[in-house]
Design an enzyme around this catalytic site. Structure first.
Site, PDB file in Angstrom:
ATOM      1  N   GLU A 167       0.738  -1.204   0.048  1.00  0.00           N
ATOM      2  CA  GLU A 167      -0.087   0.073   0.007  1.00  0.00           C
ATOM      3  C   GLU A 167       0.959   1.329  -0.068  1.00  0.00           C
ATOM      4  OE1 GLU A 167      -2.676   0.375   3.431  1.00  0.00           O
ATOM      5  OE2 GLU A 167      -2.754   2.593   2.980  1.00  0.00           O
ATOM      6  N   LYS A 205     -11.076  -1.885   6.413  1.00  0.00           N
ATOM      7  CA  LYS A 205     -10.137  -1.560   7.206  1.00  0.00           C
ATOM      8  C   LYS A 205     -10.476  -0.815   8.583  1.00  0.00           C
ATOM      9  CE  LYS A 205      -6.587   2.107   7.244  1.00  0.00           C
ATOM     10  NZ  LYS A 205      -5.511   3.079   6.338  1.00  0.00           N
ATOM     11  N   ARG A 226       0.076  10.436  -0.116  1.00  0.00           N
ATOM     12  CA  ARG A 226       0.298  11.553   0.748  1.00  0.00           C
ATOM     13  C   ARG A 226       1.427  12.547   0.415  1.00  0.00           C
ATOM     14  NH1 ARG A 226       0.051   8.297   6.394  1.00  0.00           N
ATOM     15  NH2 ARG A 226      -1.761   7.157   5.895  1.00  0.00           N
TER      16      ARG A 226
HETATM   17  C1  3PG Z   1      -1.499   5.272   8.370  1.00  0.00           C
HETATM   18  O1  3PG Z   1      -2.413   5.536   7.640  1.00  0.00           O
HETATM   19  O2  3PG Z   1      -0.619   5.825   8.779  1.00  0.00           O
HETATM   20  C2  3PG Z   1      -1.382   4.097   8.978  1.00  0.00           C
HETATM   21  O3  3PG Z   1      -2.454   3.918   9.868  1.00  0.00           O
HETATM   22  C3  3PG Z   1      -0.187   3.537   9.703  1.00  0.00           C
HETATM   23  O4  3PG Z   1      -0.317   3.495  11.054  1.00  0.00           O
HETATM   24  P1  3PG Z   1       0.996   3.136  11.773  1.00  0.00           P
HETATM   25  O5  3PG Z   1       2.101   4.254  11.505  1.00  0.00           O
HETATM   26  O6  3PG Z   1       0.673   3.378  13.327  1.00  0.00           O
HETATM   27  O7  3PG Z   1       1.280   1.794  11.531  1.00  0.00           O
END
Ligand code: 3PG
Length: 217
Positions: free
Chosen positions: A44, A132, A48
């Site tokens: 994934e 999710k 961003r």
């Molecule tokens: C995100 O979208 O950043 C994810 O939820 C990752 O979360 P994490 O950094 O706590 O694994």
């Protein structure tokens, strides 16, 4: 897995879906190869950063053993752009009917983000039953997933947000958890240093995590 990929297949391929944030296109292919070498194929890449779509394109083109998806999909336009870039699945931090509809129309498997019963019901109304749970730790963690086993027994979750090697096994032991998501497989310092061997090790450890038997039947 070239055709008819389903959200369930995305979830069941490995115990962990890595949540990847890339700031440099040059990192995309070696990072993807490092994860695949450790046994993690569903990747994934979050929308961003300005280079996210270019990273998805590069992985789709150059790492045939990876299945690259787009994360942080928040609009129909995001879903369209991700598909054009070569994303094979999408993950969203929340759910809207517009995103659900767009992914249906694009034939793009979607893991919609939910944190409440109403959101689960909205996603299910649109045909989504692989969801999710985000942000998992902040929104109720293990206790929330256990509470959902009764009323939402037909839903399989990918808890994401606050999952780490310390608690991943607890989540994966739940019968309504198909896999977890997390950023710990791709630490920012390892990516910046090009420490791909460390990422392969983290992927190998994640790929070896046990899951609840119900998810493999
Ligand atoms: C995100 O979208 O950043 C994810 O939820 C990752 O979360 P994490 O950094 O706590 O694994």
């Amino acid at each position: 897995m070239a055709v008819n990929l389903t959200a369930l297949q995305v979830m069941q391929d490995a115990p962990v879906i890595p949540v990847i944030v890339l700031g440099d296109v040059a990192h995309a292919v070696p990072l993807a190869r490092a994860l695949v070498a450790g046994g993690i194929r569903m990747l994934e890449v979050t929308l961003r950063t300005p280079v996210a779509l270019a990273c998805i394109e590069a992985i789709a083109r150059d790492v045939p053993d990876a299945v690259v998806g787009a994360g942080t999909v928040r609009s129909a336009a995001d879903a369209q752009a991700a598909t054009l870039a070569g994303a094979r699945f999408a993950v969203s931090p929340g759910y809207t009917h517009a995103v659900g509809r767009a992914c249906h129309e694009l034939g793009l498997p979607l893991l919609p983000g939910v944190a409440t019963g109403s959101e689960i019901m909205a996603a299910q109304e649109d045909g989504y039953t692989e969801l999710k749970f985000f942000p998992a730790m902040q929104a109720g963690g293990l206790a929330m997933l256990k509470a959902w086993q009764g009323p939402f027994g037909d839903v399989r979750f990918c808890p994401t947000g606050g999952i780490s090697p310390a608690n991943a096994a607890d989540f994966l032991a739940l019968s309504n958890v198909a896999c977890v998501g997390g950023s710990w497989l791709t630490p920012a310092d390892a990516v910046a240093q090009g420490d791909w061997a460390r990422i392969t090790t983290l992927a190998r450890e994640a790929a070896a995590l046990a899951r609840a038997p119900a998810m493999h039947e």
